[in-house]
Design a protein around this motif. Sequence first.
Motif, mmCIF file in Angstrom:
data_model
loop_
_atom_site.group_PDB
_atom_site.id
_atom_site.type_symbol
_atom_site.label_atom_id
_atom_site.label_comp_id
_atom_site.label_asym_id
_atom_site.label_seq_id
_atom_site.Cartn_x
_atom_site.Cartn_y
_atom_site.Cartn_z
ATOM 1 N N THR A 200 0.737 -1.163 0.087
ATOM 2 C CA THR A 200 0.151 0.076 0.025
ATOM 3 C C THR A 200 0.892 1.296 -0.035
ATOM 4 O O THR A 200 2.074 1.196 0.058
ATOM 5 N N GLU A 201 0.161 2.493 -0.297
ATOM 6 C CA GLU A 201 0.864 3.579 -0.214
ATOM 7 C C GLU A 201 1.515 3.837 1.238
ATOM 8 O O GLU A 201 2.599 4.342 1.312
ATOM 9 N N GLU A 202 0.711 3.481 2.053
ATOM 10 C CA GLU A 202 1.329 3.667 3.511
ATOM 11 C C GLU A 202 2.604 2.823 3.863
ATOM 12 O O GLU A 202 3.310 3.315 4.437
ATOM 13 N N LEU A 203 2.423 1.487 3.229
ATOM 14 C CA LEU A 203 3.635 0.679 3.634
ATOM 15 C C LEU A 203 4.903 1.287 2.971
ATOM 16 O O LEU A 203 5.905 1.238 3.454
ATOM 17 N N THR A 205 5.382 4.250 2.019
ATOM 18 C CA THR A 205 6.003 5.457 2.758
ATOM 19 C C THR A 205 6.763 5.177 3.933
ATOM 20 O O THR A 205 7.699 5.939 4.302
ATOM 21 N N GLU A 206 6.311 4.161 4.918
ATOM 22 C CA GLU A 206 6.965 3.595 5.961
ATOM 23 C C GLU A 206 8.411 3.361 5.706
ATOM 24 O O GLU A 206 9.274 3.635 6.139
ATOM 25 N N ARG A 230 8.817 10.258 -2.068
ATOM 26 C CA ARG A 230 7.286 10.016 -3.020
ATOM 27 C C ARG A 230 7.761 9.424 -4.383
ATOM 28 O O ARG A 230 6.982 8.641 -4.888
ATOM 29 N N VAL A 233 7.856 5.826 -4.188
ATOM 30 C CA VAL A 233 6.607 5.069 -3.703
ATOM 31 C C VAL A 233 5.868 4.899 -4.985
ATOM 32 O O VAL A 233 5.440 3.752 -5.267
#
Length: 270
Positions: A200-203, A205-206, A230, A233
């Motif tokens: 995911t985008e969240e993963l 980004t982490e 970014r 990502v």
Amino acid sequence: MLREVTATRYITPLREGGSLPGLVEADDLGTYVMKFTGAGQGRKTLVAEVVCGELARRLGLRIPELVRMELDPVIGLSEPDQEVQELLKASGGLNLGMDFLPGSIGFDPLAYEVSAEEAGRIVWFDAVVNNVDRSWRNPNLLVWHGDLWLIDHGATMIWQHNWPGARASAAKPYNASDHVLAPFAPDIAAAAARLAPLVTEELLTEVTAEVPEEWLADEPEFDSADALRRAYVEPLLERAATIHERVVLGPPTADRPSQAPGWLTGRGVR
């Protein structure tokens, strides 16, 4: 965040790697394979190691622990090898360490059986990050305590070397014809069904937040480290969603047996 340690003793160069990594001891009493910012491939190799290594770890693949490793160039003053001494001098400050796996051996497809499920997960992951360096010539896999461990992800995400063409480059298929696990009938569709929803985008980004800011500085096309993060990502997110549809397992190459499932005396047939 990656743990930070300080190198206390340079033990020996590891000349199998093109970037001349070294075996070092650190102030936590651990032993690490150290990769240097002063090596010819530069800091983008270390960025790739962190992004891909930490992504693989979060997807359940086995990766030796990565650490931020501080290096005082004085550590190289007693090093007799001039090439190594110059590398250490050029790499003062923050570098990358990878936990050394004592007693591990290089993966040999003729001696080690890999399930279609595990092969599929690794090939799918390599397709996402466009790893061109897990071939039968250079597997970049270790066997440790009976398990496969993934190492050396510097030759991934080739689009980071040409950001204006990154989106077009990231959209390309992945040719797994020479992948060291191609003979084991990798179940890429099952791997995608299991792992793609996790990317995911969240993963991502982490994961990209693990990259030290100083390794992202002064990139001409970007006005901040966060903007560059970014940029890492976006192509990974897009590839994870659909790359399983564009993995190519082609005909045999001229300088080895066929890579199609089964060329290892039936071992790859499922």
